[in-house]
Design an enzyme around this catalytic site. Structure first.
Site, PDB file in Angstrom:
ATOM      1  N   GLY A  47      -3.498   3.597 -10.799  1.00 35.01           N
ATOM      2  CA  GLY A  47      -3.757   3.461  -9.380  1.00 35.01           C
ATOM      3  C   GLY A  47      -4.191   4.737  -8.678  1.00 35.01           C
ATOM      4  N   VAL A  63      11.250   9.126 -10.554  1.00 32.13           N
ATOM      5  CA  VAL A  63      11.386  10.075  -9.445  1.00 32.13           C
ATOM      6  C   VAL A  63      12.690   9.901  -8.667  1.00 32.13           C
ATOM      7  CG1 VAL A  63       8.906  10.442  -9.169  1.00 32.13           C
ATOM      8  CG2 VAL A  63      10.052   8.617  -7.849  1.00 32.13           C
ATOM      9  N   TYR A 118       9.197  -1.510   2.719  1.00 37.52           N
ATOM     10  CA  TYR A 118       8.038  -0.696   2.339  1.00 37.52           C
ATOM     11  C   TYR A 118       7.546   0.177   3.496  1.00 37.52           C
ATOM     12  CZ  TYR A 118       3.549   0.572   0.259  1.00 37.52           C
ATOM     13  OH  TYR A 118       2.474   1.274  -0.237  1.00 37.52           O
ATOM     14  N   VAL A 154      -6.138  -0.695  -1.083  1.00 39.71           N
ATOM     15  CA  VAL A 154      -6.893  -0.032  -2.137  1.00 39.71           C
ATOM     16  C   VAL A 154      -6.788  -0.884  -3.398  1.00 39.71           C
ATOM     17  CG1 VAL A 154      -7.058   2.038  -3.581  1.00 39.71           C
ATOM     18  CG2 VAL A 154      -6.529   2.257  -1.142  1.00 39.71           C
ATOM     19  N   THR A 167      -5.922  -1.661  -6.634  1.00 37.56           N
ATOM     20  CA  THR A 167      -5.102  -1.182  -7.740  1.00 37.56           C
ATOM     21  C   THR A 167      -4.397  -2.384  -8.369  1.00 37.56           C
ATOM     22  OG1 THR A 167      -3.105  -0.836  -6.411  1.00 37.56           O
ATOM     23  CG2 THR A 167      -4.673   1.002  -6.538  1.00 37.56           C
TER      24      THR A 167
END
Length: 283
Positions: A21, A71, A162, A195, A197
């Protein structure tokens, strides 16, 4: 393009979410511009494939490496940053790892998935910033770019945690820019619109939700990872040295209108009443 023309020649860059992505798009642009790049992500197989792909497009002399990294795990983040530093002084970071587990109305949200999304997007970005900024500050400067979202600033109904977590990223960026400017570390965020992805393939392959996105986008097309990578390359490069603390939309103008209508996907799951916050007794 000759080596002398490469704007990121010998820059060391770390890109989280770099296996696919937007993260992969940024890594590809950095490597083509001469940077040594370490990509980080959770899938070793995906990272290995991405490294092979990046090596084909990298400028001569650019080194590509990877580190398997969640992460949200501080020890893994610390190890990935140390691995990147083995390539040379770290000067550029893109924090692109993220996702969403909470599509649906707030009144029906799974609290554990809310926490999971906030932890991935916001805490994950903070941990990458914490450990990379230490190195960049000690070395006299650098540039950190967080991948946020148009959903941070333009309401996207039923996106749950989100947009909330991405709004937190934008504030984190401004706070960090204010604190770290004295050490020459610049901190900005990019707010992509839709976008193309893998994560949004269900939207971009067509249908009423895509039609609504395009209706809300003045430039009338879906974004590409390259669109985001171009700004990221500028923000870590030599022409943006007086830019910090900015949250920059790259969305074809979508932020000028309204968030998308996901009713076609979500009404069959939650019902019309559910989408307006009515929850059946016992749920």
């Amino acid at each position: 393009m000759t080596r002398a023309d490469l704007p990121l020649r010998d820059t060391v860059a770390l890109v989280t979410g770099g296996g696919s992505g937007i993260g992969l798009g940024c890594a590809r642009r950095f490597a083509a511009d001469g940077a040594h790049v370490l990509i980080a992500g959770r899938s070793a197989d995906r990272l290995r494939g991405a490294v092979a792909e990046l090596e084909k497009d990298a400028a001569n002399g650019a080194r590509i490496a990877y580190a398997v990294t969640d992460v949200t795990d501080e020890d893994q983040v610390r190890a990935a940053v140390a691995r990147a530093a083995e390539l040379g002084p770290l000067r550029a970071v893109v924090a692109s790892a993220g996702g969403n587990s909470t599509m649906g109305p707030l009144t029906s949200i799974d609290t554990a998935k809310w926490r999971e999304t906030v932890e991935l997007n916001l805490t994950g970005t903070m941990l990458v910033l914490k450990h990379t900024a230490r190195l960049m500050a000690a070395a006299g400067g650098g540039s950190f770019v967080a991948i946020s979202s148009i959903a941070s600033s333009t309401t996207h109904r039923w996106f749950g945690a989100y947009g909330v977590s991405k709004a937190g990223i934008d504030h984190l960026v401004r706070l960090a820019a204010d604190e770290l400017g004295a050490s020459g570390v610049r901190v900005n965020s990019i707010l992509p619109g839709l976008v193309a992805t893998e994560m949004v393939d269900a939207v971009t392959r067509g249908g009423p939700v895509l039609d609504d996105y395009l209706e809300c986008t003045p430039l009338g097309r879906v974004g590409r990872a390259d669109d985001i990578a171009a700004l990221a390359a500028f923000l870590v490069g030599p022409e943006s040295t007086w830019i910090t603390g900015q949250n920059i939309n790259v969305d074809g103008g979508h932020h000028l209108r309204r968030g998308p209508d996901f009713r076609a996907f979500l009404e069959p799951v939650f019902g019309a009443d559910g989408l307006r916050g009515i929850v059946a007794e016992g749920n």
